[in-house]
Design a protein around this motif. Sequence first.
Motif, PDB file in Angstrom:
ATOM      1  N   TRP A   1     -11.364   4.364   4.756  1.00  0.00           N
ATOM      2  CA  TRP A   1     -10.891   4.463   3.381  1.00  0.00           C
ATOM      3  C   TRP A   1     -12.030   4.096   2.439  1.00  0.00           C
ATOM      4  O   TRP A   1     -12.662   3.041   2.579  1.00  0.00           O
ATOM      5  CB  TRP A   1      -9.690   3.550   3.143  1.00  0.00           C
ATOM      6  CG  TRP A   1      -8.441   4.054   3.802  1.00  0.00           C
ATOM      7  CD1 TRP A   1      -7.940   3.686   5.012  1.00  0.00           C
ATOM      8  CD2 TRP A   1      -7.552   5.045   3.278  1.00  0.00           C
ATOM      9  NE1 TRP A   1      -6.790   4.382   5.290  1.00  0.00           N
ATOM     10  CE2 TRP A   1      -6.517   5.229   4.245  1.00  0.00           C
ATOM     11  CE3 TRP A   1      -7.518   5.800   2.114  1.00  0.00           C
ATOM     12  CZ2 TRP A   1      -5.463   6.127   4.054  1.00  0.00           C
ATOM     13  CZ3 TRP A   1      -6.483   6.698   1.922  1.00  0.00           C
ATOM     14  CH2 TRP A   1      -5.477   6.852   2.877  1.00  0.00           C
TER      15      TRP A   1
ATOM     16  N   THR B   1       0.636   5.286   0.482  1.00  0.00           N
ATOM     17  CA  THR B   1      -0.254   6.284   1.061  1.00  0.00           C
ATOM     18  C   THR B   1       0.373   7.664   0.954  1.00  0.00           C
ATOM     19  O   THR B   1       1.551   7.858   1.289  1.00  0.00           O
ATOM     20  CB  THR B   1      -0.551   5.966   2.531  1.00  0.00           C
ATOM     21  OG1 THR B   1      -1.063   4.627   2.642  1.00  0.00           O
ATOM     22  CG2 THR B   1      -1.581   6.937   3.100  1.00  0.00           C
TER      23      THR B   1
ATOM     24  N   LYS C   1       0.831  -1.198   0.000  1.00  0.00           N
ATOM     25  CA  LYS C   1       0.000   0.000   0.000  1.00  0.00           C
ATOM     26  C   LYS C   1       0.864   1.246   0.000  1.00  0.00           C
ATOM     27  O   LYS C   1       1.803   1.360   0.784  1.00  0.00           O
ATOM     28  CB  LYS C   1      -0.923  -0.002   1.223  1.00  0.00           C
ATOM     29  CG  LYS C   1      -1.891  -1.184   1.257  1.00  0.00           C
ATOM     30  CD  LYS C   1      -2.828  -1.121   2.449  1.00  0.00           C
ATOM     31  CE  LYS C   1      -3.814  -2.284   2.410  1.00  0.00           C
ATOM     32  NZ  LYS C   1      -4.802  -2.220   3.512  1.00  0.00           N
TER      33      LYS C   1
ATOM     34  N   ARG D   1      -4.686   6.559  -1.397  1.00  0.00           N
ATOM     35  CA  ARG D   1      -3.897   5.343  -1.187  1.00  0.00           C
ATOM     36  C   ARG D   1      -4.049   4.426  -2.400  1.00  0.00           C
ATOM     37  O   ARG D   1      -5.135   4.295  -2.961  1.00  0.00           O
ATOM     38  CB  ARG D   1      -4.376   4.628   0.079  1.00  0.00           C
ATOM     39  CG  ARG D   1      -3.568   3.403   0.444  1.00  0.00           C
ATOM     40  CD  ARG D   1      -3.934   2.904   1.847  1.00  0.00           C
ATOM     41  NE  ARG D   1      -5.228   2.246   1.882  1.00  0.00           N
ATOM     42  CZ  ARG D   1      -5.774   1.736   2.987  1.00  0.00           C
ATOM     43  NH1 ARG D   1      -5.130   1.856   4.157  1.00  0.00           N
ATOM     44  NH2 ARG D   1      -6.961   1.149   2.957  1.00  0.00           N
TER      45      ARG D   1
ATOM     46  N   THR E   1      -3.314   0.533  -3.670  1.00  0.00           N
ATOM     47  CA  THR E   1      -3.098  -0.806  -3.124  1.00  0.00           C
ATOM     48  C   THR E   1      -3.124  -1.837  -4.236  1.00  0.00           C
ATOM     49  O   THR E   1      -4.019  -1.812  -5.091  1.00  0.00           O
ATOM     50  CB  THR E   1      -4.179  -1.147  -2.090  1.00  0.00           C
ATOM     51  OG1 THR E   1      -4.141  -0.193  -1.032  1.00  0.00           O
ATOM     52  CG2 THR E   1      -3.960  -2.536  -1.517  1.00  0.00           C
TER      53      THR E   1
END
Length: 780
Positions: free
Chosen positions: A596, A556, A554, A629, A631
Amino acid sequence: MKRRTSFVLSLVASVLALDVPAHAQDPSFHVQFLDDYEIPGDTYSDVWFDGTAAYIGRFGLNVVDVINVSTPTSIFWTTQITVPSPNNACSAQDIKAGLSVVDPSVVLGFVAFDAAGPDMFGIYDFTTPSSPTLLTTVSTIGFLTSHNTSYRDDGWIASADSLNDKLALFDLSAYDPASPPAAITSSDYEIVGLGTGFVHDITLTDDFLFVAEWDALLVYDVRNLGASAPIYMGEVEGFACHAVWATDDYEYVITTDERHGGAIRLWRMTESGGSVSLREVDSYVAPLSGSYSTYSAHNPVVVGDRVYVSNYSAGAIALQIDRTNDTWEVVASYDTSTSSPVTYDGCWGIDPSPGIDRVLASDMGEGLFTLDFSGLEFRSPTARPKTIAPWQTTSIQVQIEALGAATLDTGTVELYTSINGAPFTGSAMSFVAGNTWQGDLPAADCDSRIDYYFSADTGSAETFTRPAIAPTEFYTTYSTLALTNVFSDDFETDKGWTVTNTSLTSGAWERATPNGTGMAPGYDADGSGMCFVTENGFAGSGVGDFDVDGGPTKLTSPVMDFSTGNGLISYWRWQGSDVGDVLSKLTVEVSNGGAWIDVEDVENMAGGWREHCFRVSDYVLPNSTVQVRFTIADISGSVTEAAVDGVSADLFCKSPVATAVSVNGSGMNTSCFSSTACVLDSAWSNDINYAGHPGASHTVLWMYAGAGSGTFGPFGEFLVDLSSPKLLVDVRAVTGGGINNHSFTIPDDVFYAGIPFTAQGGILGGGVELCNAYNYVIGF
């Protein structure tokens, strides 16, 4: 015989020899089935059209079938070509044709002798399709076979040896079909040592030779083959790079990957100083088809800006290139296969050259199809706007062309719009000229999101839209006076991004100058040099050596301050996987310090830098702690890569409030001037009181772009900047009553919003007297 039926009808057909229309596995999208031909039990390969005939190869056999397709709704077998000894063990799976240079009345055919020699290919006389004749066999020392050939009008032909990393070129400009040699045994040029794989396909044009070398896409200059050998110009990494084609202007190059999850890729090619650069700008992996994931794209052909591609399990597909932003979308498709191919099976080849209303497609198990891709093609004449001005309509244009047998119903051209997620409503577009139509995006408040799409019907009442699957997909723009940047990162410096890994074996996010593989980018999106990629590896590393395994990993962002209002977050992202499913998707999320929230899932791609932006308030309440973010994980053992670049956060400009502030400098002037604020589309009223000024005959209003003070004269203090642009001097005779009014209407034009200026009153007659002034901002 033909076979495209249910089980029961198959039994009936086997007895009564009935012809039954095709029933594709996946629903047809803007394509009409016309006819098909098949001998049950045979396996077919590529198809090529010339004149009235389609030449379709038999995979694994030394046979080419000749099908008369002059009437696309009633095609029939004419004859077949059988490759004789000593090449009878070949797979005659690729066919090309072109006119003889020596005698243009003769059609030369080229049948590749794949998998077994001793010759590479045969030259045939295709002038009379019902009686093709072998004229010459072609070979050269060290070449064992030919997988594909490519012939151009001046007589040059290139041949790819799919068992080795080389290709050969032959000059047939003096080849006389009236007295042909029995054999040609030497080439004019050979290119060897092409990468680490093998040459699978080539496309020879007037200017360039494009080589699909499995591990790379290579480009050569072939403008002067009569005097010099092909000149190497550049290459880019490949991943099972199978076939290649280019647009007529060479702005775009299209390749296919022949592998599980095999993609079709769109490259932007730029020539400069004797070399070319290739940047992948988009890709497409067909989604799930039937019971299994799609196997692979196979062969592309380009007509204009439309790319036709065969896909083993998804059938015949058309994608439309959008030159305004280097992207494409699927605009039509027809699944030729009634099975669920998981390997080499299904739609092999495609040839749109007979016409859009009679495209040929070959299916390995189902034979030859004629398909009608007629319809409406939409184009944007200019780039679609990211933002538009608020509180007023904005004109937008689209170009519509009827293709094939289709006609445009001019009374159905509409622009559908939605403000802030409301239901779409349609409005008629106006004809401009040629094929151009114009409509209006609606007036909307500042900070609004406007979604829209275009729609029109054919004369047969079939509806086409842009985007092609609207309203499931649509275009978006935002209304704002301007954008104010609060965060921007090209990743040339470390601005505090964090990486969090869970159960990750390899492929963690890192900031780097990217080293490309056949799935990872070899360049950043914004041209600055660096970006975030999933484990960069080193130059020359192979596909999958440093890709994502396990995870997730991830990435961020630092916080982005939207405490003063709403705005946009934009970024460039890259996602690539060799499985084309949700197990390797790139997920983009946003948070304001709480949960999120998903913004988008990027999947079914094999790379290509694509830009995306979103309005913060569509997902979270804007505040001072907004973050994004990225991912990605790989839980299926696939080759999975991702990258991010050019992240930007921008505030919508606040609507300027109309203000009027009285000023009087040193205080020496009489406060004889009163005023209202300057509001767009409203009256602006100014009163000058002359009652205390004996002999007054006129009042005057001076308007300047700038404010001033400290400039004194015999009549008082000047409170406008006399050196700034003079906007207006308005002089009016007094009318009695002691107060003179100077009124104006402020235009309803957002161009004026936010503009400051200063106005000062004065009195003439019986001497000159300067009044106080006002500082203004035009607004709402």
